[in-house]
Motif scaffolding. Structure first.
Motif, mmCIF file in Angstrom:
data_model
loop_
_atom_site.group_PDB
_atom_site.id
_atom_site.type_symbol
_atom_site.label_atom_id
_atom_site.label_comp_id
_atom_site.label_asym_id
_atom_site.label_seq_id
_atom_site.Cartn_x
_atom_site.Cartn_y
_atom_site.Cartn_z
ATOM 1 N N MET A 1 0.850 -1.196 0.000
ATOM 2 C CA MET A 1 0.000 0.000 0.000
ATOM 3 C C MET A 1 0.877 1.233 0.000
ATOM 4 N N LYS A 2 0.639 2.166 -0.963
ATOM 5 C CA LYS A 2 1.382 3.416 -0.991
ATOM 6 C C LYS A 2 0.399 4.571 -0.942
ATOM 7 N N ARG A 3 0.680 5.538 -0.095
ATOM 8 C CA ARG A 3 -0.154 6.722 -0.016
ATOM 9 C C ARG A 3 0.474 7.825 -0.859
ATOM 10 N N SER A 4 -0.325 8.786 -1.247
ATOM 11 C CA SER A 4 0.160 9.855 -2.096
ATOM 12 C C SER A 4 1.088 10.772 -1.313
ATOM 13 N N GLU A 92 -7.842 10.091 2.619
ATOM 14 C CA GLU A 92 -6.574 9.611 2.085
ATOM 15 C C GLU A 92 -6.728 9.171 0.639
ATOM 16 N N GLN A 93 -5.605 9.206 -0.089
ATOM 17 C CA GLN A 93 -5.525 8.664 -1.433
ATOM 18 C C GLN A 93 -4.585 7.461 -1.413
ATOM 19 N N TYR A 94 -4.873 6.499 -2.281
ATOM 20 C CA TYR A 94 -4.051 5.298 -2.379
ATOM 21 C C TYR A 94 -3.792 4.993 -3.851
ATOM 22 N N ASP A 95 -2.676 4.330 -4.136
ATOM 23 C CA ASP A 95 -2.366 3.981 -5.517
ATOM 24 C C ASP A 95 -2.815 2.570 -5.862
ATOM 25 N N THR A 96 -3.804 2.077 -5.137
ATOM 26 C CA THR A 96 -4.376 0.763 -5.392
ATOM 27 C C THR A 96 -5.885 0.845 -5.307
ATOM 28 N N ASP A 101 -6.205 -3.086 1.036
ATOM 29 C CA ASP A 101 -5.019 -2.270 1.296
ATOM 30 C C ASP A 101 -5.362 -0.826 1.622
ATOM 31 N N VAL A 102 -6.641 -0.537 1.787
ATOM 32 C CA VAL A 102 -7.096 0.822 2.119
ATOM 33 C C VAL A 102 -7.422 0.855 3.605
ATOM 34 N N GLY A 180 -6.543 4.242 -8.798
ATOM 35 C CA GLY A 180 -6.316 4.277 -7.360
ATOM 36 C C GLY A 180 -7.618 4.463 -6.613
#
Length: 211
Positions: A1-4, A92-96, A101-102, A180
């Motif tokens: 999980m990657k956040r912006s 939040e924003q996520y790249d998935t 994974d959120v 995302g």
């Protein structure tokens, strides 16, 4: 999980913005001249009747159908059970797009129940007067999209009569990343002093934030 990038700063600013509008039920007034083609085509009274017909609310409660008029944008708006540690206005924003994974969405992932309507998807909330429900609003799409939301139209409840809303429709442009997920924890409820409460429907107007 990657956040912006700059997530913590953005989250702080958005949380602060949300806190400022709680006293106004979390919604900015719709500007004069604003219109929404999907909302204009909806028969809110018919939606209210549909909600009432399908309501399975227990004694002392009613069903509130909550929808999002977003079909003109390349995105979907969905409601899920929130992470119990999340707070209202957390964003939040996520790249998935994998909701496992959120972290603002509960584990295991559970979408709120929906009602069967021909016009728009409505999520069913069982509420008693004076009760609120916290949810994770999830926006996903295949391309970058900027959007904002205005106060919902409702029958028989609206922002001036019966609804408690925190905090989605504020004077803010949001951005959902391509492929995302954008997530915000919101709250919907009914005021305590309702006379003869009944089931109803509300639909948020979701607008193109780049216009």
């Amino acid at each position: 999980m990657k956040r912006s990038p700059d997530l913590e700063r953005r989250r702080f600013l958005q949380t602060a913005a949300g806190a400022l509008v709680v006293g106004a039920a979390g919604c900015a007034d719709t500007e004069d001249g604003d219109s929404h083609p999907q909302l204009e085509e909806l028969d809110m009274d018919a939606l209210r009747e549909t909600v009432a017909e399908q309501s399975e609310a227990s004694d002392g409660s009613v069903t509130l159908g909550v929808g999002f008029a977003d079909e003109q944008l390349p995105m979907t708006s969905e409601l899920y059970e929130p992470n119990p540690d999340a707070e209202i206005s957390d964003t939040e924003q996520y790249d998935t797009q994998e909701l496992e994974d959120v972290d603002l969405v509960a584990d295991p992932v559970e979408e709120l129940p929906t009602l069967d309507t021909d016009e728009i998807t409505l999520y069913a909330l069982e509420l008693a007067p004076g009760e609120t429900r916290t949810m994770a609003l999830v926006v996903r799409g295949d391309e970058d999209v900027a959007f904002d939301a205005h106060q919902p139209e409702g029958e028989p409840y609206d922002i001036d009569s019966g609804l408690v809303l925190n905090c989605y429709c504020i004077d803010e442009v949001w951005n959902a990343p391509a492929e995302g997920t954008w997530t915000r924890v919101i709250e919907v409820g009914l005021e305590e002093d309702l006379e003869d409460p009944e089931s109803g429907a509300i639909v948020y107007g979701v607008f193109d934030g780049e216009e």
